[in-house]
Design a protein around this motif. Structure first.
Motif, short mmCIF file in Angstrom:
data_model
loop_
_atom_site.label_atom_id
_atom_site.label_comp_id
_atom_site.label_asym_id
_atom_site.label_seq_id
_atom_site.Cartn_x
_atom_site.Cartn_y
_atom_site.Cartn_z
N GLY A 1 0.82 -1.22 0.00
CA GLY A 1 0.00 0.00 0.00
C GLY A 1 0.84 1.25 0.00
O GLY A 1 0.51 2.23 0.67
N GLY A 2 1.93 1.22 -0.79
CA GLY A 2 2.76 2.41 -0.95
C GLY A 2 2.30 3.23 -2.13
O GLY A 2 1.14 3.14 -2.57
N MET A 3 3.21 4.02 -2.68
CA MET A 3 2.84 4.95 -3.74
C MET A 3 2.29 4.25 -4.97
O MET A 3 1.24 4.62 -5.50
N ALA A 4 2.95 3.20 -5.46
CA ALA A 4 2.51 2.52 -6.68
C ALA A 4 1.18 1.80 -6.46
O ALA A 4 0.26 1.90 -7.28
N GLY A 5 1.09 1.07 -5.35
CA GLY A 5 -0.14 0.33 -5.09
C GLY A 5 -1.34 1.24 -4.93
O GLY A 5 -2.43 0.95 -5.43
N LEU A 6 -1.16 2.37 -4.24
CA LEU A 6 -2.27 3.28 -4.02
C LEU A 6 -2.62 4.06 -5.28
O LEU A 6 -3.81 4.33 -5.53
N GLN A 7 -1.62 4.45 -6.07
CA GLN A 7 -1.95 5.10 -7.34
C GLN A 7 -2.77 4.17 -8.22
O GLN A 7 -3.75 4.59 -8.86
N LEU A 8 -2.37 2.90 -8.26
CA LEU A 8 -3.12 1.93 -9.07
C LEU A 8 -4.53 1.76 -8.53
O LEU A 8 -5.51 1.78 -9.30
N ALA A 9 -4.68 1.62 -7.23
CA ALA A 9 -6.01 1.45 -6.64
C ALA A 9 -6.90 2.66 -6.91
O ALA A 9 -8.08 2.52 -7.24
N LEU A 10 -6.34 3.86 -6.77
CA LEU A 10 -7.12 5.07 -7.01
C LEU A 10 -7.59 5.15 -8.46
O LEU A 10 -8.75 5.50 -8.73
N ARG A 11 -6.71 4.80 -9.37
CA ARG A 11 -7.09 4.85 -10.79
C ARG A 11 -8.16 3.81 -11.12
O ARG A 11 -9.10 4.09 -11.87
N ILE A 12 -8.05 2.63 -10.55
CA ILE A 12 -9.07 1.60 -10.73
C ILE A 12 -10.41 2.07 -10.19
O ILE A 12 -11.47 1.86 -10.80
N SER A 13 -10.37 2.76 -9.04
CA SER A 13 -11.61 3.21 -8.40
C SER A 13 -12.36 4.24 -9.22
O SER A 13 -13.56 4.44 -9.03
N GLU A 14 -11.66 4.89 -10.16
CA GLU A 14 -12.27 5.95 -10.96
C GLU A 14 -12.92 5.44 -12.25
O GLU A 14 -13.61 6.19 -12.92
N ASP A 15 -12.66 4.18 -12.60
CA ASP A 15 -13.09 3.66 -13.89
C ASP A 15 -14.25 2.69 -13.71
O ASP A 15 -14.14 1.68 -13.01
N ILE A 16 -15.36 2.97 -14.37
CA ILE A 16 -16.56 2.14 -14.24
C ILE A 16 -16.33 0.72 -14.75
O ILE A 16 -17.06 -0.21 -14.40
N PHE A 17 -15.29 0.52 -15.56
CA PHE A 17 -14.95 -0.81 -16.07
C PHE A 17 -14.73 -1.80 -14.92
O PHE A 17 -15.00 -3.00 -15.06
N PHE A 18 -14.25 -1.29 -13.77
CA PHE A 18 -13.92 -2.16 -12.65
C PHE A 18 -15.00 -2.18 -11.57
O PHE A 18 -14.80 -2.75 -10.50
N LYS A 19 -16.13 -1.57 -11.86
CA LYS A 19 -17.22 -1.50 -10.89
C LYS A 19 -17.65 -2.91 -10.47
O LYS A 19 -17.86 -3.79 -11.30
N GLY A 20 -17.74 -3.12 -9.16
CA GLY A 20 -18.21 -4.40 -8.64
C GLY A 20 -17.12 -5.43 -8.43
O GLY A 20 -17.39 -6.51 -7.88
N LYS A 21 -15.89 -5.14 -8.84
CA LYS A 21 -14.79 -6.09 -8.67
C LYS A 21 -14.14 -5.87 -7.31
O LYS A 21 -13.67 -4.77 -7.01
N LYS A 22 -14.10 -6.91 -6.48
CA LYS A 22 -13.52 -6.80 -5.14
C LYS A 22 -11.99 -6.72 -5.22
O LYS A 22 -11.36 -7.52 -5.91
N ILE A 23 -11.43 -5.76 -4.50
CA ILE A 23 -9.99 -5.51 -4.56
C ILE A 23 -9.45 -5.36 -3.14
O ILE A 23 -10.00 -4.60 -2.34
#
Length: 378
Positions: free
Chosen positions: A13-35
């Motif tokens: 949960g450092g810089m790379a992991g959180l940047q990736l998670a934030l970007r995933i959270s913004e895209d409806i393509f990933f809606k409903g996918k548990k992370i």
């Protein structure tokens, strides 16, 4: 077939992991996918300072602690002012980023933060083995560097290692409009080392003593160099230390991407996302994350064409030069900053230059060791 616990597991949960998670959270393509984001620490401290440059407003501007449009490069013999426009040099404190990411992702039902330390990932069973529990997923984004990257004799390895202190003085001392990119007036043997100064106000600044060397050093050495710079260069006799930071960043052409598989993608330092020749990573990570998202949505492996082969070769040659002749660092960076304008340097480091622009910059750095290093890396 057993349903996995999560669609994605982000290990770290450092810089790379959180940047990736934030970007995933913004895209409806990933809606409903548990992370799940699995991280052993609380990330409750300001443990790092990230800096980068941009020529336009960026997505992290609301988190920026300070930014500058003027800088300087200094040696014993020269002092060159750097007018950055249209670029700004931006500083972001890690704690502000961690808090923002946590608050943003906690509000999303798809995301879970798990405090645990992953020791291994089994690609066959798609299981991450933690100290507390095991976690299954369809894909893992793994920020743990491979343990053998330091032992690869074919790869060059330079460490960017540093200690910085945030100091406060009683009288107006600093120019908060201008930062110091590199100051070579305090030296240590024949090593490539310099002082980096980020002034926040007229009375506060972050001062870091930084090495680009094949070996590490003792913490007392950083303290002595910082004290010497503050007292002899800045002329400060009394000051208060408000905060401190230290770090070690591997600058290497090791092939981190070889660890990527169908179900595991290495990210951050472990994925080769740190710019090997400079150690800058924040903006590079943002770009890599964007490509990862594009690849997933296009049905490709997340790691597809994440790294630019041309610039990988440039970085490999430069690292080999510094590894073989670490005493050349000051003269090489002096050539870089005095024979090129800062805008061209930023463009080159952002990997956005043409072949003719690359050639012009590389010729400005020329030393016979570059030919030897080129042959060594063929």
């Amino acid at each position: 077939m057993i349903t996995p616990d999560y669609f994605y597991v982000i290990v770290g949960g450092g810089m790379a992991g959180l940047q990736l998670a934030l970007r995933i959270s913004e895209d409806i393509f990933f809606k409903g996918k548990k992370i799940a984001i699995i991280e052993p620490s609380e990330k409750s401290l300001n443990d790092k300072t990230w800096c980068y440059w941009e020529s336009r407003p960026g997505r992290w501007d609301d988190l920026i602690y300070k930014q500058w449009q003027h800088g300087k490069f200094v040696t014993t013999d020269i002092s060159k002012d750097l007018d950055l426009e249209p670029y700004s040099y931006k500083m972001l404190r890690s704690i502000d980023f961690y808090n923002y990411a946590r608050e943003t992702l906690d509000a999303k039902n798809e995301f879970s933060f798990i405090k645990d330390e992953v020791s291994a990932i089994d690609s066959v069973t798609r299981t991450a083995k933690g100290k507390i529990d095991n976690y299954t997923a369809t894909h893992f984004f793994d920020s743990r560097p491979p343990i053998d990257y330091k032992k690869d004799s074919a790869a060059s390895l330079i460490y960017q290692h540093f200690k910085g202190i945030h100091i406060k003085v009683n009288e107006n001392t600093f120019d908060p409009r201008k930062f110091t990119m590199m100051d070579y007036r305090v030296k240590h043997k024949q090593n490539t080392c310099f002082t980096y100064v980020l002034p926040f106000t007229a009375t506060e600044a972050l001062i870091e003593f930084t090495y680009f060397t094949p070996q590490l050093t003792e913490e007392t050495i950083y303290d002595k160099k910082l004290e010497k710079y503050i007292s002899t260069i800045l002329g400060i006799s009394e000051y208060e230390i408000l905060d401190s930071e230290k770090g070690v960043i591997p600058m290497t052409d090791y092939t981190f991407t070889a660890s990527n598989t169908k179900h595991i993608t290495k990210i951050g330092t472990a994925g080769g996302w740190v710019k090997p020749s400079t150690g800058y990573s924040f903006k590079s990570t943002e770009k890599k994350v964007e490509r990862v998202i594009e690849n997933i949505k296009a049905g490709k492996r997340p790691s597809h064409k994440l790294l630019n082969l041309k610039y990988q070769r440039y970085d490999a040659i430069f690292l080999d030069v510094l590894e073989k002749r670490n005493d050349l660092g000051e003269s090489l960076f002096t050539k870089l900053y005095t024979k090129n304008n800062i805008q061209d340097i930023f463009k080159f480091l952002d990997e956005e230059t043409s072949s003719s622009e690359d050639l012009r910059i590389m010729l400005s750095l020329y030393h016979p060791q570059f030919l030897r290093s080129l042959l060594n890396k063929l």
